[in-house]
Design a protein around this motif. Structure first.
Motif, short mmCIF file in Angstrom:
data_model
loop_
_atom_site.label_atom_id
_atom_site.label_comp_id
_atom_site.label_asym_id
_atom_site.label_seq_id
_atom_site.Cartn_x
_atom_site.Cartn_y
_atom_site.Cartn_z
N ILE A 1 59.53 59.36 33.99
CA ILE A 1 57.98 60.45 33.68
C ILE A 1 58.22 60.74 31.71
O ILE A 1 59.03 61.94 31.78
N PRO A 2 58.14 59.94 30.86
CA PRO A 2 58.15 60.79 29.55
C PRO A 2 57.64 61.83 29.49
O PRO A 2 56.34 62.01 30.19
N THR A 3 57.95 62.87 28.57
CA THR A 3 56.41 63.82 28.08
C THR A 3 55.84 63.52 27.25
O THR A 3 55.97 61.97 26.48
N VAL A 4 54.66 64.03 26.40
CA VAL A 4 53.76 63.71 25.42
C VAL A 4 54.51 62.64 24.45
O VAL A 4 54.96 62.09 23.55
N ARG A 5 55.14 63.50 24.20
CA ARG A 5 56.63 63.60 23.12
C ARG A 5 57.39 62.26 22.89
O ARG A 5 57.06 61.48 21.94
N GLU A 6 58.08 62.01 23.81
CA GLU A 6 58.32 60.59 23.77
C GLU A 6 57.88 59.48 24.52
O GLU A 6 58.57 58.53 23.44
N LEU A 7 56.43 59.88 25.09
CA LEU A 7 55.54 58.14 24.43
C LEU A 7 55.68 57.99 23.64
O LEU A 7 54.91 57.15 23.23
N TRP B 1 56.01 54.28 22.44
CA TRP B 1 54.22 53.76 21.76
C TRP B 1 54.52 53.15 20.28
O TRP B 1 54.30 51.76 19.79
N ILE B 2 55.26 54.20 19.99
CA ILE B 2 55.70 53.39 18.41
C ILE B 2 55.85 52.08 18.26
O ILE B 2 56.63 51.52 17.35
N ALA B 3 57.40 52.88 18.87
CA ALA B 3 58.88 51.57 19.01
C ALA B 3 58.23 49.96 19.66
O ALA B 3 58.65 48.91 18.53
N ILE B 4 57.08 50.41 20.00
CA ILE B 4 56.97 48.90 20.92
C ILE B 4 56.57 48.29 19.95
O ILE B 4 55.49 46.90 19.67
N HIS B 5 54.68 48.89 18.92
CA HIS B 5 54.10 48.58 18.53
C HIS B 5 54.36 48.47 16.93
O HIS B 5 53.44 48.03 16.08
N GLU B 6 54.93 49.13 16.21
CA GLU B 6 55.28 48.80 15.21
C GLU B 6 55.07 47.63 14.76
O GLU B 6 54.54 47.83 13.38
N ALA B 7 56.17 47.38 15.38
CA ALA B 7 55.82 45.77 14.53
C ALA B 7 54.44 44.93 14.57
O ALA B 7 54.27 44.22 14.02
N SER B 8 53.51 44.87 15.25
CA SER B 8 52.49 44.03 16.40
C SER B 8 50.94 45.14 15.44
O SER B 8 49.96 44.21 15.12
N ALA B 9 51.07 46.30 15.76
CA ALA B 9 49.94 46.79 15.30
C ALA B 9 49.80 47.05 13.45
O ALA B 9 50.48 47.21 12.73
N SER B 10 48.56 47.52 13.01
CA SER B 10 48.24 47.69 12.02
C SER B 10 49.32 49.16 11.76
O SER B 10 49.53 49.85 12.32
N ALA B 11 49.54 48.90 10.06
CA ALA B 11 50.17 50.57 9.25
C ALA B 11 49.13 51.12 9.70
O ALA B 11 49.70 52.97 10.07
N VAL C 1 43.24 59.69 20.60
CA VAL C 1 44.53 59.02 20.39
C VAL C 1 45.63 59.42 22.02
O VAL C 1 45.73 58.75 22.62
N LEU C 2 45.42 60.66 22.51
CA LEU C 2 46.04 60.52 23.66
C LEU C 2 45.68 60.24 24.67
O LEU C 2 46.19 60.14 25.52
N ARG C 3 44.48 59.68 24.69
CA ARG C 3 43.60 58.86 26.14
C ARG C 3 44.40 57.68 25.90
O ARG C 3 44.46 56.67 26.64
N LEU C 4 44.86 56.79 24.34
CA LEU C 4 45.39 55.60 24.09
C LEU C 4 46.93 55.74 24.30
O LEU C 4 46.96 54.91 25.88
N LEU C 5 47.43 56.46 25.10
CA LEU C 5 48.74 56.83 24.91
C LEU C 5 48.50 56.30 26.52
O LEU C 5 49.88 56.06 26.71
N CYS C 6 48.00 57.15 27.12
CA CYS C 6 47.61 57.34 28.41
C CYS C 6 47.36 56.65 29.88
O CYS C 6 47.99 55.66 30.15
N ASN C 7 46.51 55.34 28.72
CA ASN C 7 46.60 54.77 29.18
C ASN C 7 47.30 53.41 28.76
O ASN C 7 47.74 52.46 29.69
N TRP C 8 47.72 53.26 28.41
CA TRP C 8 49.21 52.69 27.71
C TRP C 8 50.03 52.61 28.78
O TRP C 8 51.20 51.41 29.85
N ALA C 9 50.44 53.91 29.72
CA ALA C 9 51.15 54.20 30.17
C ALA C 9 51.25 53.71 31.84
O ALA C 9 51.36 53.45 32.37
N VAL C 10 49.45 54.14 32.01
CA VAL C 10 49.01 53.50 33.29
C VAL C 10 49.00 51.70 33.60
O VAL C 10 49.54 51.06 34.04
N ARG C 11 48.64 51.01 31.81
CA ARG C 11 49.28 49.58 31.94
C ARG C 11 50.79 48.91 32.17
O ARG C 11 51.17 48.23 32.93
N ARG C 12 51.67 50.16 31.80
CA ARG C 12 52.75 49.56 32.13
C ARG C 12 53.48 49.60 33.69
O ARG C 12 54.30 49.99 33.48
#
Length: 358
Positions: free
Chosen positions: A56-62, A66-76, A128-139
């Motif tokens: 289970i990651p911390t918020v900072r780790e999450l 997220w950035i590591a996974i989405h940096e190449a695909s999400a908008s800047a 933004v916090l919901r975005l991160l947590c929902n991404w963790a749920v999907r994973r």
């Protein structure tokens, strides 16, 4: 508690065993209550790792994940929002495991955010916090977001749009204040005539302009999708003498691309010169959407042109025209049989047939 707390000097330390392995660390806390939470947190994580469970990651780790996974695909811009959240706006949540993000903790952190930011910013922070947590749920990291926090009610304020009776004078002022930056002149017209975002104007290419059908299809968009956009006659007349077979539409003299915000100073100077409201690059997009609405274009079509996934997002771009409401009230009165009277005027409306010049 299976964790032992003890003091070394003024600082509390903890000690526990997991699968026969002894763990001893400093909590770096002098308050026993806070030290207990740190120790329990460490013990729980150690047990998860020992079981081979998904950590289970911390918020900072999450945020970092997220950035590591989405940096190449999400908008800047999207990546920057999340990065800024993790760098500046954790408000004490950084070291909290995401399945321990209680409603109480989130609300306390939001109070801290509101000390220096407006309520609308706090709603964006929560988003933004919901975005991160929902991404963790999907994973499959957590079964569900562990908190239920409602957004704050915010009084909507009318946002600026460029009055049509000022468009031509305003464009002249833009041209005069852009200096030798031809890219600024073209970017302003692409944003006003096609509703492009500033980032989409920066990446605009001549190959995406269909001169047979006179449409333009953005190739790099925030949502990774776009339909061909009709190019109005006034914009066509501006583009044709400058058209090239390929390459970026906007380039500096040395061939490099413009950076985000490159139109800001010119727009603000033009606003001041002609007495226009606070028009920014994004408010040009809002002007485009609002004028389409006032011209009778249905909201669903405007949504398609703006490339919004949600109609509610499009609705937020459309500013109310009270003079249109007055005319509608007069037609209703006539159909009811109350007859026609001189209607009260709320504000003079400029001639919507005015066309921007080159």
């Amino acid at each position: 508690m299976s964790v032992a707390l003890f003091k070394v000097g003024q600082t509390w330390h903890y000690r526990f065993q997991v699968d026969g392995k002894r763990v001893q660390r400093s909590t770096r806390e002098t308050d026993r209550q806070r030290a207990t939470k740190v120790a329990e947190h460490a013990h729980r994580r150690a047990k998860l790792w020992a079981r081979g469970s998904k950590a289970i990651p911390t918020v900072r780790e999450l945020v970092s994940q997220w950035i590591a996974i989405h940096e190449a695909s999400a908008s800047a811009a999207h990546v920057k929002v999340v990065e800024t959240f993790g760098r500046l706006h954790l408000h004490g949540l950084g070291d909290v495991l995401i399945d321990e993000l209680t409603t109480e903790r989130i609300e306390e952190a939001r109070v801290k955010h509101l000390e220096t930011h407006a309520p609308v910013s706090a709603n964006q922070w929560l988003k933004v916090l919901r975005l991160l947590c929902n991404w963790a749920v999907r994973r499959g990291v957590i079964p569900a977001a562990p908190f239920h926090v409602r957004v704050l009610k915010v009084q909507k304020k009318p946002r600026a749009i460029l009055p049509v009776n000022l468009v031509q004078e305003w464009l002249v002022a833009v041209d005069a204040r852009a200096g030798d930056r031809d890219g600024v002149r073209m970017a302003v017209r692409l944003m006003l005539g096609l509703g492009l975002r500033e980032s989409e104007a920066i990446t605009a290419r001549w190959e995406w302009l269909d001169v047979e059908r006179w449409t333009y299809t953005p190739g790099l968009t925030k949502g990774r999708e776009a339909d061909p956009l009709p190019v109005p006659d006034w914009l066509r007349d501006y583009l044709m003498p400058r058209r090239k077979p390929h390459g970026y539409m906007l380039q500096k003299h040395d061939g490099s691309s413009y950076a985000a915000g490159f139109t800001r100073s010119t727009l603000l100077a033009a606003n001041q010169a002609v007495g226009a409201p606070h028009i920014t690059a994004h408010r040009l997009r809002g002007t485009f959407a609002t004028l389409l609405s006032r011209s009778g274009v249905p909201p669903q079509d405007i949504q398609r042109v703006l490339r919004h996934k949600n109609l509610a997002t499009t609705a937020a771009y459309l500013e109310v025209d009270m003079q249109t409401v007055v005319r509608g009230q007069a037609r209703i009165a006539e159909s009811i049989g109350f007859g026609l009277r001189d209607q009260p005027s709320v504000a003079p409306v400029a001639n919507s047939d005015a066309q921007p010049q080159q």
